[in-house]
Design a protein around this motif. Structure first.
Motif, mmCIF file in Angstrom:
data_model
loop_
_atom_site.group_PDB
_atom_site.id
_atom_site.type_symbol
_atom_site.label_atom_id
_atom_site.label_comp_id
_atom_site.label_asym_id
_atom_site.label_seq_id
_atom_site.Cartn_x
_atom_site.Cartn_y
_atom_site.Cartn_z
ATOM 1 N N UNK A 20 -66.137 -0.671 2.935
ATOM 2 C CA UNK A 20 -67.276 -0.324 2.419
ATOM 3 C C UNK A 20 -67.372 -1.054 1.206
ATOM 4 N N UNK A 21 -68.691 -1.240 0.533
ATOM 5 C CA UNK A 21 -68.901 -2.131 -0.768
ATOM 6 C C UNK A 21 -68.329 -1.102 -1.881
ATOM 7 N N UNK A 22 -67.649 -1.757 -2.947
ATOM 8 C CA UNK A 22 -67.072 -0.891 -3.910
ATOM 9 C C UNK A 22 -67.996 -1.408 -5.310
ATOM 10 N N UNK A 23 -68.425 -0.322 -5.728
ATOM 11 C CA UNK A 23 -69.476 -0.358 -7.165
ATOM 12 C C UNK A 23 -68.799 -0.483 -8.216
ATOM 13 N N UNK A 27 -73.842 4.372 1.542
ATOM 14 C CA UNK A 27 -72.739 4.417 0.751
ATOM 15 C C UNK A 27 -72.664 4.011 -0.519
ATOM 16 N N UNK A 28 -73.348 2.588 -0.589
ATOM 17 C CA UNK A 28 -73.619 1.959 -2.007
ATOM 18 C C UNK A 28 -74.341 2.636 -2.657
ATOM 19 N N UNK A 29 -75.537 3.210 -2.374
ATOM 20 C CA UNK A 29 -76.618 3.861 -3.365
ATOM 21 C C UNK A 29 -75.913 5.162 -3.803
ATOM 22 N N UNK A 30 -75.180 5.834 -2.886
ATOM 23 C CA UNK A 30 -74.209 7.079 -3.018
ATOM 24 C C UNK A 30 -73.217 6.909 -4.421
ATOM 25 N N UNK A 31 -72.598 5.610 -4.015
ATOM 26 C CA UNK A 31 -71.467 5.519 -5.206
ATOM 27 C C UNK A 31 -71.729 5.492 -6.367
ATOM 28 N N UNK A 32 -73.201 4.712 -6.611
ATOM 29 C CA UNK A 32 -73.789 4.485 -7.981
ATOM 30 C C UNK A 32 -74.619 5.574 -8.403
ATOM 31 N N UNK A 33 -74.605 6.756 -7.601
ATOM 32 C CA UNK A 33 -75.382 7.994 -7.900
ATOM 33 C C UNK A 33 -76.816 7.604 -8.188
ATOM 34 N N UNK A 34 -77.304 6.418 -7.408
ATOM 35 C CA UNK A 34 -78.697 6.087 -7.495
ATOM 36 C C UNK A 34 -79.762 7.285 -6.609
ATOM 37 N N UNK A 35 -80.666 7.580 -7.112
ATOM 38 C CA UNK A 35 -81.733 8.294 -6.495
ATOM 39 C C UNK A 35 -83.156 7.767 -6.413
ATOM 40 N N UNK A 36 -82.977 6.532 -6.999
ATOM 41 C CA UNK A 36 -84.484 5.609 -6.733
ATOM 42 C C UNK A 36 -84.203 4.461 -6.348
ATOM 43 N N UNK A 54 -70.081 1.582 -24.432
ATOM 44 C CA UNK A 54 -69.444 1.724 -23.342
ATOM 45 C C UNK A 54 -70.415 2.319 -22.224
ATOM 46 N N UNK A 55 -71.530 2.330 -22.587
ATOM 47 C CA UNK A 55 -72.763 2.714 -21.603
ATOM 48 C C UNK A 55 -72.530 1.929 -20.339
ATOM 49 N N UNK A 56 -72.643 2.438 -19.338
ATOM 50 C CA UNK A 56 -72.920 1.783 -17.981
ATOM 51 C C UNK A 56 -74.022 1.139 -17.964
ATOM 52 N N UNK A 57 -74.278 -0.430 -17.752
ATOM 53 C CA UNK A 57 -75.189 -1.136 -17.946
ATOM 54 C C UNK A 57 -75.724 -1.575 -16.426
ATOM 55 N N UNK A 58 -74.652 -1.795 -15.652
ATOM 56 C CA UNK A 58 -75.028 -2.051 -14.185
ATOM 57 C C UNK A 58 -73.688 -1.754 -13.326
ATOM 58 N N UNK A 59 -74.300 -1.769 -12.071
ATOM 59 C CA UNK A 59 -72.983 -1.376 -11.006
ATOM 60 C C UNK A 59 -73.404 -2.968 -10.127
ATOM 61 N N UNK A 60 -72.127 -3.539 -9.983
ATOM 62 C CA UNK A 60 -71.956 -4.682 -9.288
ATOM 63 C C UNK A 60 -71.290 -4.523 -8.048
ATOM 64 N N UNK A 61 -71.596 -4.745 -6.722
ATOM 65 C CA UNK A 61 -70.629 -4.317 -5.621
ATOM 66 C C UNK A 61 -69.859 -5.700 -5.443
ATOM 67 N N UNK A 62 -68.656 -5.187 -5.039
ATOM 68 C CA UNK A 62 -67.686 -6.368 -4.906
ATOM 69 C C UNK A 62 -67.329 -6.082 -3.394
ATOM 70 N N UNK A 63 -67.536 -7.232 -2.445
ATOM 71 C CA UNK A 63 -67.483 -7.131 -1.114
ATOM 72 C C UNK A 63 -65.933 -7.161 -0.581
ATOM 73 N N UNK A 64 -65.464 -6.093 -0.288
ATOM 74 C CA UNK A 64 -63.941 -6.214 0.186
ATOM 75 C C UNK A 64 -64.049 -6.664 1.683
#
Ligand SMILES: *[C@@H]1O[C@H](CO)[C@@H](O)[C@H](O)[C@H]1NC(C)=O
Ligand SMILES: *[C@@H]1O[C@H](CO)[C@@H](O)[C@H](O)[C@H]1NC(C)=O
Length: 627
Positions: free
Chosen positions: A238-241, A152-161, A224-234
């Motif tokens: 599931x983790x939120x990016x 889920x965390x990978x998909x939320x950030x749209x990471x394919x690597x 405004x470019x996205x530099x990072x996604x940091x997950x907050x542990x609710x």
């Protein structure tokens, strides 16, 4: 014209007098006027600096600031890890090589998100730099996340690597088939690979040429470019990016400078790099000012001060629990022999704060409050023990915030007949909300507009306004000092009263046979609200004393706050940032048929905590036993 001369002279005298008198009068009337103003000035300067850099064409990002240091002081150590030393130049070159491999070998295109699943080690830092050089956002996966949550965390950030460490082999292999099905490619950043089908990239990185990748890779990067996604542990779910833009990245890195981090400082980071405190304030702070970071794979209370001496550490990073662990270690003769002058962090409670200073000497503690995804925060800049900061009237103009009345039971703000929220009075606890403006934007969570929307509160003071809902309960006293009280989820209601779990924990922690304690509320059939329960770990060799705990809680806690149930555990489950996990405990409740740990019930007749057996449990469910 003598008359005019006299008048002018008198007027001049008056002006001088006023100028001299005003500051003292202001200081008397508003004792914190000048510190408030100075703090605001520092923040405004910092904000202007970030804006100016990022508004240039092309934008000057934190990476450029790092590269400036690497040019000016190439041999200065940036990172120390165990016995390894990496200078600014080393890291710059190493990240060039990695960027080359990511871009040429893996065909990574600018703007594509790459997820990293790495423990605290130097590869985290050069990978960050390499991805920044390619204009690619980095998604910082929490090392404790597994299975479906990881996918889920990978998909939320749209990471394919995914770039991982073989230290997390089991977790990687668990999700590998699913990731491969989705077309996500997985590599290890190590010299060898223990997993068939996953290639190790380090050998290629080590022999790659080290010239910098062409600037065109990050030509499109702006504030405004996205530099990072940091997950907050609710606490649940599931983790939120949380999206970290280039602007936010730079502002947070500047927090360390605001707190006094200098180029000759050595900052000690034992916090996990997948959270913003370690990565953005610690490592990012070093990129910003040109300082040195000592990185440790995991926090160790017994090694902490030895490390500080060994590496000449001058600044430490903490979370409240970490300071408590340090205070709980056996006293040593050399407790005060260290060069630490500054501590940066959050979540330090007043009692531990005092204890820490008393034991380890005069360390200047900069307590700050803020959430990764939050749009503003507080810093303690006045030296008031226990406070997270001040409701500074100047800052309030820049970042308008309010404390509003909150209904803990319904888990939502109280609204008046017009449907607007209600401000609390000084001394009262309320939910912190921060207005969403251009200065204080809320960048939301990637891939989840629903969760983003849930953090936005509308119609707060007037119809149509929008505020960021911090989810934290704070209190502002009559002198405008701000105190953190609780996470919204850390409070439960019992017998019509709010029980703050952290307060009960702090009280129980002083009991002589209790080593650690975690307090939460469990649902009981037929009862409103939640009933207090404490999971405790006993001190080595100690045994549970029901009578003395009964007497102690009766003396020190309001009756509604004394836990009705006690569960003895061998170890308390904690998150990567030493926060206690309550979710599973709450779910398991107090059912002796499923819980194998010893369970106790507060018994008012016997004036003791007595073992809870299946019969008593059944009586509670049948509502034959009154709690
Ligand atoms: C720490 O400082 C001492 C004295 O200034 C110096 O001899 C030593 O090399 C330093 N250690 C490190 C790791 O920088
Ligand atoms: C915050 O309070 C502590 C405790 O007095 C103090 O040591 C520290 O210097 C304060 N922070 C700042 C920035 O003044």
């Amino acid at each position: 014209m003598p008359v005019l001369g006299v008048v002018t002279a008198a007027a001049a005298g008056l002006v001088v007098l006023l100028l001299l008198a005003v500051p003292t009068a202001v200081a008397r009337l508003f004792p914190f006027f000048w510190v408030d103003l100075a703090a605001f000035g520092a923040l405004a300067r910092s904000s202007v600096r970030c804006r100016r850099r990022l508004n240039r064409q092309p934008a000057v990002t934190l990476l450029d600031v790092f590269q400036g240091h690497a040019r000016r002081r190439p041999r200065w150590p940036l990172l120390r890890f165990q016995d390894e030393v990496y200078t600014y130049e080393d890291m710059d070159r190493r990240s060039n090589r990695a960027a080359r491999v990511f871009s040429r070998r893996l065909g990574l295109q600018p703007g594509r998100t790459v997820a990293v699943f790495l423990p605290n080690d130097p590869s985290y830092v050069w990978t960050w730099l390499a991805l920044a050089k390619l204009g690619c956002p980095m998604a910082c996966l929490n090392c404790n996340v597994r299975g479906r949550a990881l996918q889920h965390a990978l998909a939320a950030a749209g990471a394919s690597l995914l770039l991982a460490s073989p230290e997390l082999q089991a977790a990687v292999e668990e999700v590998l088939p699913a990731l491969q099905r989705d077309g996500t490619r997985v590599f290890y950043l190590s010299s060898g690979s223990p997993t068939p089908g996953i290639e190790a990239l380090l050998p290629a990185i080590e022999v790659a040429p080290d010239e910098p990748p062409p600037a065109r890779h990050r030509a499109g990067v702006t504030a405004k470019s996205k530099a990072m996604y940091i997950y907050t542990s609710g606490t649940t779910g599931l983790p939120k990016a949380a999206v970290v833009t280039e602007m936010k990245l730079m502002m947070v890195a500047n927090l360390a400078r605001l707190c006094g981090l200098r180029p000759d400082d050595v900052i000690y980071t034992t916090l996990p790099l997948y959270h913003s405190a370690g990565l953005l304030v610690g490592v990012g702070g070093c990129f910003e000012v040109g300082a040195t970071c000592v990185l440790r794979a995991k926090f160790s209370a017994s090694q902490f001060w030895d490390d500080c001496r060994r590496y000449n550490v001058s600044v430490i990073q903490y979370v409240g629990e970490l300071m408590r662990y340090l205070c709980n270690t056996p006293k040593r003769a050399d407790d005060r022999e260290h060069g630490v002058r500054l501590a940066l962090g959050n979540g330090l409670r007043e009692k531990v704060w005092r204890e820490f200073l008393q034991r380890f000497g005069p360390v200047s503690i900069w307590e700050f409050y803020g959430a990764t995804e939050g749009n503003a925060g507080f810093i303690n800049y006045t030296g008031k023990i226990g406070a997270v900061g001040r409701a500074n009237m100047f800052l309030k103009r820049f970042a308008p915030f309010e404390l509003i009345k909150y209904n803990v039971e319904e888990d939502e703000p109280v609204r008046d007949e017009r449907g607007l929220c209600i401000r609390v009075r000084p001394g009262e606890t309320g939910l912190l909300v921060i207005k969403i403006t251009q200065n204080t934007p809320f960048d939301g969570y990637a891939g989840d507009s629903q969760k983003t929307e849930k953090k936005v509160l509308r119609d707060v003071l007037v119809k149509g306004d929008t505020f960021f809902n911090s989810g934290d309960l704070l209190m502002i006293d009559h002198e405008r000092f701000v105190y953190f009280q609780d996470r919204v989820g850390d409070t439960f209601r019992w017998k019509g009263e709010n029980v703050a779990t952290t307060e009960v924990e702090a009280t129980l922690a002083t009991v002589n046979f209790i080593q650690e304690v975690n307090v939460y509320g469990v649902a009981v059939p037929g009862c409103e609200g939640r009933c207090g329960m404490a999971a405790i770990r006993l001190k080595p060799g100690a045994s549970f004393e029901g009578e003395s705990l009964y007497a102690f809680t009766g003396d020190t806690l309001p009756s509604y706050a004394a836990p009705r149930f006690v569960r003895i555990q061998d170890a308390l489950e904690i998150t990567g940032t030493f926060k206690q996990c309550k979710g599973n405990l709450v779910k398991e409740g107090f059912d002796p048929n499923i819980i194998k740990d010893p369970l106790f019930l507060r018994d008012d007749k016997k004036k003791s905590y007595v073992p809870l057996n299946p019969d008593t449990y059944a009586a509670i469910l049948d509502m034959k036993l009154n709690l």
